[in-house]
Design a protein around this motif. Sequence first.
Motif, PDB file in Angstrom:
ATOM      1  N   VAL A  94       0.886  -1.169   0.000  1.00  0.00           N
ATOM      2  CA  VAL A  94       0.000   0.000   0.000  1.00  0.00           C
ATOM      3  C   VAL A  94       0.918   1.212   0.000  1.00  0.00           C
ATOM      4  O   VAL A  94       1.851   1.290   0.796  1.00  0.00           O
ATOM      5  CB  VAL A  94      -0.890   0.014   1.259  1.00  0.00           C
ATOM      6  CG1 VAL A  94      -1.626   1.349   1.384  1.00  0.00           C
ATOM      7  CG2 VAL A  94      -1.884  -1.132   1.218  1.00  0.00           C
ATOM      8  N   ILE A  95       0.666   2.130  -0.902  1.00  0.00           N
ATOM      9  CA  ILE A  95       1.576   3.277  -1.006  1.00  0.00           C
ATOM     10  C   ILE A  95       0.806   4.566  -1.260  1.00  0.00           C
ATOM     11  O   ILE A  95      -0.296   4.544  -1.812  1.00  0.00           O
ATOM     12  CB  ILE A  95       2.618   3.019  -2.136  1.00  0.00           C
ATOM     13  CG1 ILE A  95       3.769   4.023  -2.061  1.00  0.00           C
ATOM     14  CG2 ILE A  95       1.979   3.022  -3.508  1.00  0.00           C
ATOM     15  CD1 ILE A  95       4.962   3.655  -2.935  1.00  0.00           C
ATOM     16  N   GLY A  96       1.398   5.673  -0.854  1.00  0.00           N
ATOM     17  CA  GLY A  96       0.792   6.975  -1.130  1.00  0.00           C
ATOM     18  C   GLY A  96       1.717   8.073  -0.665  1.00  0.00           C
ATOM     19  O   GLY A  96       2.766   7.822  -0.074  1.00  0.00           O
ATOM     20  N   THR A  97       1.313   9.310  -0.938  1.00  0.00           N
ATOM     21  CA  THR A  97       2.062  10.458  -0.431  1.00  0.00           C
ATOM     22  C   THR A  97       1.380  10.934   0.854  1.00  0.00           C
ATOM     23  O   THR A  97       0.151  10.889   0.967  1.00  0.00           O
ATOM     24  CB  THR A  97       2.108  11.595  -1.486  1.00  0.00           C
ATOM     25  OG1 THR A  97       2.602  11.072  -2.713  1.00  0.00           O
ATOM     26  CG2 THR A  97       3.017  12.723  -1.049  1.00  0.00           C
ATOM     27  N   ALA A  98       2.191  11.374   1.787  1.00  0.00           N
ATOM     28  CA  ALA A  98       1.713  11.779   3.117  1.00  0.00           C
ATOM     29  C   ALA A  98       0.628  12.859   3.068  1.00  0.00           C
ATOM     30  O   ALA A  98       0.596  13.671   2.132  1.00  0.00           O
ATOM     31  CB  ALA A  98       2.894  12.309   3.923  1.00  0.00           C
ATOM     32  N   GLN A  99      -0.191  12.833   4.085  1.00  0.00           N
ATOM     33  CA  GLN A  99      -1.247  13.855   4.198  1.00  0.00           C
ATOM     34  C   GLN A  99      -0.629  15.261   4.181  1.00  0.00           C
ATOM     35  O   GLN A  99       0.381  15.507   4.828  1.00  0.00           O
ATOM     36  CB  GLN A  99      -2.016  13.658   5.500  1.00  0.00           C
ATOM     37  CG  GLN A  99      -3.180  14.615   5.632  1.00  0.00           C
ATOM     38  CD  GLN A  99      -4.197  14.150   6.658  1.00  0.00           C
ATOM     39  OE1 GLN A  99      -3.877  13.368   7.553  1.00  0.00           O
ATOM     40  NE2 GLN A  99      -5.414  14.609   6.519  1.00  0.00           N
ATOM     41  N   GLY A 100      -1.229  16.140   3.398  1.00  0.00           N
ATOM     42  CA  GLY A 100      -0.742  17.512   3.306  1.00  0.00           C
ATOM     43  C   GLY A 100       0.281  17.714   2.208  1.00  0.00           C
ATOM     44  O   GLY A 100       0.791  18.822   2.019  1.00  0.00           O
ATOM     45  N   ILE A 105       5.205  12.737  -8.316  1.00  0.00           N
ATOM     46  CA  ILE A 105       5.964  12.244  -9.480  1.00  0.00           C
ATOM     47  C   ILE A 105       6.888  11.097  -9.050  1.00  0.00           C
ATOM     48  O   ILE A 105       6.891  10.027  -9.664  1.00  0.00           O
ATOM     49  CB  ILE A 105       6.770  13.394 -10.139  1.00  0.00           C
ATOM     50  CG1 ILE A 105       5.802  14.459 -10.686  1.00  0.00           C
ATOM     51  CG2 ILE A 105       7.668  12.853 -11.256  1.00  0.00           C
ATOM     52  CD1 ILE A 105       6.471  15.712 -11.233  1.00  0.00           C
ATOM     53  N   GLY A 106       7.647  11.321  -7.983  1.00  0.00           N
ATOM     54  CA  GLY A 106       8.565  10.288  -7.499  1.00  0.00           C
ATOM     55  C   GLY A 106       7.819   9.066  -6.983  1.00  0.00           C
ATOM     56  O   GLY A 106       8.193   7.928  -7.259  1.00  0.00           O
ATOM     57  N   LYS A 107       6.730   9.304  -6.259  1.00  0.00           N
ATOM     58  CA  LYS A 107       5.936   8.185  -5.712  1.00  0.00           C
ATOM     59  C   LYS A 107       5.409   7.316  -6.857  1.00  0.00           C
ATOM     60  O   LYS A 107       5.455   6.086  -6.795  1.00  0.00           O
ATOM     61  CB  LYS A 107       4.797   8.740  -4.863  1.00  0.00           C
ATOM     62  CG  LYS A 107       3.936   7.736  -4.143  1.00  0.00           C
ATOM     63  CD  LYS A 107       2.719   7.328  -4.938  1.00  0.00           C
ATOM     64  CE  LYS A 107       1.803   8.490  -5.259  1.00  0.00           C
ATOM     65  NZ  LYS A 107       0.910   8.202  -6.390  1.00  0.00           N
TER      66      LYS A 107
END
Length: 214
Positions: A94-100, A105-107
């Motif tokens: 499971v992956i994502g960019t942090a809240q806020g 692009i890198g993710k």
Amino acid sequence: MDTEKFLNEAKESIKGADKGKAEELAKKAVAEGMDPLEVINKGFRLGITEVGDLFGKGELFLPELILSAEAMKGATDILTSALPDSATKRGKVVIGTAQGDIHDIGKSMVVSFLQANGFDVYDLGRDVETQKFIDKAKEIDADIIGMSALLTTTMSVQKTLIQELKKAGLREKVKVMVGGAPATQRWADRIGADAYGVDAADAAKKAMELLGEG
Ligand code: B1M
């Protein structure tokens, strides 16, 4: 082909926010069978880094940064979608960019590299609530949660994730990998993450190591 000239053109296409040119070069690199990560790291990425530095110094403004980022996204999407599929089936991430944090692009590159290495990837996107990472990991019985953060202010959310996993009684069950420009191995150690990925290829390598396949 003159590789050095090609990589320089790639860099310039991002600096010039020329999405058409960036995508054309990315397609050419794919057609020529060039290594996608090398083309990104030694070409396109240098462009976005220079643009980011100018932005940081106040010599370039947000609208220009956005246009360069769109060119960068166009090029990286083309290059990473050309990665070969893996026949091996590995674990679930499971992956994502942090809240806020809206940087993705890198993710997205990390997602492509994980998929190319046989992982089932559940990409939650960007600016994702911490609880969503935990809920999704529970739902699909994930092996790894990966959180990307590009801002010094959102890095701390990686630490929060680990604390929340502990509270939910899941810390022993799910491995945590962190990454993003401000993150380091030292940071990962400090917050008790299981792995740190310096770039997309390293993230895939570390994910394999976490599952004992290093
Ligand atoms: Co922003 N931004 N940005 N930005 N932006 C930075 C990060 C910044 C360093 C620029 C600067 O000032 N020099 C600065 C942060 C400063 C700080 O925190 N100290 C900054 C800022 C300030 C901002 C805004 C606040 C600006 C504003 O609104 N005033 C705003 C943030 C809003 C928010 O998030 N809430 C903002 C917005 C944007 C854009 C939307 C314009 C755009 C993002 C578009 C998008 O992502 N869709 C953007 C961009 C493009 C950048 C820079 C220039 C480039 C980032 C990038 O895409 N790099 C960046 C400067 C920089 O990083 N040098 C900057 C290319 C990419 C391939 O590399 O993301 O590092 P990277 O990913 C790598 C590795 O880090 C690693 O693998 C990837 C691939 O190899 N990796 C992982 C990443 N995640 C991983 C996860 C892993 C493992 C490895 O495991 C889970």
